[in-house]
Design an enzyme around this catalytic site. Sequence first.
Site, PDB file in Angstrom:
ATOM      1  CG  ASP A 232      -8.995  11.258   6.511  1.00 18.71           C
ATOM      2  OD1 ASP A 232      -9.969  11.473   5.933  1.00 18.71           O
ATOM      3  OD2 ASP A 232      -7.912  10.874   6.058  1.00 18.71           O
TER       4      ASP A 232
ATOM      5  N   GLY B  42       0.796  -1.205  -0.077  1.00 22.47           N
ATOM      6  CA  GLY B  42      -0.044   0.114  -0.171  1.00 22.47           C
ATOM      7  C   GLY B  42       0.852   1.179  -0.089  1.00 22.47           C
TER       8      GLY B  42
END
Length: 337
Positions: free
Chosen positions: A136, A24
């Site tokens: 977030d 990732g």
Amino acid sequence: MASSSGSKAEFIVGGKYKLVRKIGSGSFGDIYLAINITNGEEVAVKLESQKARHPQLLYESKLYKILQGGVGIPHIRWYGQEKDYNVLVMDLLGPSLEDLFNFCSRRFTMKTVLMLADQMISRIEYVHTKNFIHRDIKPDNFLMGIGRHCNKLFLIDFGLAKKYRDNRTRQHIPYREDKNLTGTARYASINAHLGIEQSRRDDMESLGYVLMYFNRTSLPWQGLKAATKKQKYEKISEKKMSTPVEVLCKGFPAEFAMYLNYCRGLRFEEAPDYMYLRQLFRILFRTLNHQYDYTFDWTMLKQKAAQQAASSSGQGQQAQTPTGKQTDKSKSNMKGF
């Protein structure tokens, strides 16, 4: 990261974690699958260049330490410096909800959305009890566990998290109206768009948009075009404010509109009633006669994929294993999930 993954072939961090491959990436750097060479255990390693303009890994590691022991919070194994990197070694987790949404052809059943909502509310509540807000909340930052934790939802990525009250005095941060938007515009609360200091209510409102994103497949303010990022954010903000909750939630159970209206009605310092919000969805779940059996939409698809794989070659097994899209900041890894 400038260097190729090949140069990290023999990169060992913390004395015992050998990097295997990149799984990732995000604005901060990259995430690698690594193996503990002393016992063969797989872990995730987050690398951030020490030359990063806005280093956040040290801050994030401190936050994880504060949150350690909470259900659905990844366990931190090691934080330190290695070569030119800040390094965070943590539990390896499964795919993100964004990955799984894509894997399920961007359709979740109401049963899956409600089972997720229950865990998501609890994860956010836990962070709030530790005096922090996440800031977030989005599908990419919720990951399923692997192995015996495969039905447990984890909340990750605390680089933007902020303390909203003092540990000792419980004094809340002051109200302000001059803030830049922090987080992801698609899921940001209306107050965050307006430049108002975020508090607990904003995490909860963002979750409401995530749930409606899963219900609807997309949100009305997605795909808006503009010349600059600032103009795009303004367009998103305008569309969000001009879309009534009832229109956003049309065609879905009233509980979703009730949830969003409740969150939008919270005062700046007010503690959300997490239990009330969980109960809204739990009662709906029971009304719809669902069983809380942790059979998510992807559980069925995974079983089908596994059956197909078993009847084909070993290569076929590889092909049938969903890999999902490596989303930004996602420690996505379907292996062992």
